[in-house]
Design an enzyme around this catalytic site. Structure first.
Site: not given
Length: 254
Positions: A108, A135, A158, A162, A233, A235
Site C-alpha cells: 500500500e 506502488d 482504483d 475517466k 470501506k 465496498e
C-alpha cells in the site's frame, strides 16, 4: 542500488516527488502513475509511536532487493500471498487469522492505511502479516522472485473512471503478465471490483494472459481462502450506491 533505506530517520517514508518506474520492453500495457506521487498522510501520536516501534519488524519500503520471505516471517515452507492496494487492511486483518499457515504481505502507498492495519495486527496478535509501502507494480517487479508467490489479491483497485486515465488501471495485459510470472504454478490471482465500467474492462481481459487460466467466480475448488470476511470501506460505499460486486479468479497453469 536501493531505492529506499529503512534506517532513515522517519521509518517507512518514501522519496518525495514522482516515483521511479520500471521500463518494460515486452509490448504489453503497464499502468503509469503520471503526476500521481506517493500518498502521504498524518498519523496520530499513538499511531506514530506504534509505527516507530513496529515498522522495523513488520514493514519495508520499495527497494531494489528481493525479499527473503522465510527470514522475514521466521518460518520456512509457508505459502505466501501478496495483497496489492490493501487500503486500511480491513479484509487483510479479517482473513489472515483464518489462513495462519500463509504469509500475507500487504502492499500500500498510503501510510495511515498501513498504520491502521498495523494497529489491527498488534491488537489482534496477528503474526502472519507484513507490509510493504510502495506502488504494487514496482514492488512485484523489484522485490519478488519469479515463481515465488502462491497468490496475489487485488481488491477494489482504483477504477480510474475517466477514459484518458484508463491506462493507469492496474488490471491490464502488462500487470497480468507480471503477476503470472511471480506466481508459482497453481498460484491464484483474485480480483474484486464494484465499478461497472472496470468490470467490463476486466471481462475483456480475462483470457489475455496465456500463463493464467481463468476460473470465473465462484470457484469452489480454489486452493485458497476467497471469502473476504468483511465489507471494506470502499465496498460498503459501492453497496450503498447499489453497485454490483464482481470477483474474478485465475490460476497459473501448471
Amino acid at each position: 542500488m536501493s531505492i529506499s533505506d529503512n534506517s532513515r530517520e522517519e521509518l517507512g517514508e518514501l522519496p518525495a516527488g514522482r516515483p521511479l518506474q520500471s521500463e518494460f520492453n515486452d509490448d504489453l500495457d503497464y499502468p503509469r502513475l503520471g503526476s500521481v506521487t506517493f500518498r502521504r498522510g498524518t498519523l496520530t501520536e499513538n499511531q506514530q509511536t506504534m509505527w516507530n516501534e513496529k515498522w522495523p519488524e513488520l514493514g519495508r519500503v520499495l527497494e531494489d532487493e528481493l525479499i527473503d520471505i522465510d527470514a522475514w516471517f521466521g518460518r520456512t515452507g509457508a505459502k505466501t500471498i501478496v495483497e496489492i492496494g490493501s487500503g486500511t487492511g480491513t479484509s487483510t486483518a479479517a482473513m489472515a487469522p483464518l489462513e495462519a499457515d500463509t504469509n500475507i504481505i500487504a502492499v500500500e502507498l498510503y501510510k495511515p492505511g498501513l498504520a491502521k492495519l498495523m494497529g489491527a495486527v498488534v491488537r489482534g496478535g496477528i503474526d502472519n502479516i507484513r507490509m510493504v509501502r510502495g506502488d504494487g507494480i514496482e514492488v512485484l517487479n523489484r522485490m519478488f522472485a519469479d515463481g515465488s508467490l502462491d497468490g496475489v489479491r487485488i481488491f477494489f483497485p482504483d477504477p480510474w473512471p475517466k477514459a484518458r486515465h484508463n491506462k493507469r488501471r492496474i488490471i491490464q495485459s502488462g500487470p497480468l503478465n507480471l503477476i503470472a510470472k511471480k506466481l508459482k504454478p497453481g498460484g491464484v490471482l483474485h480480483v474484486a471490483t464494484d465499478h461497472a465500467d472496470y468490470a467490463e474492462w476486466i471481462n475483456e481481459l480475462v483470457e489475455v494472459e496465456p500463463l493464467l487460466e481463468y476460473k470465473g467466480w465462484p470457484w469452489p475448488e480454489c486452493p485458497q481462502l476467497t471469502d473476504r470476511q468483511v465489507i471494506t470501506k470502499f465496498e460498503g460505499k459501492g453497496l450503498d450506491k447499489d453497485h454490483t460486486i464482481n470477483e474474478y479468479l485465475w490460476q497459473k497453469k501448471q
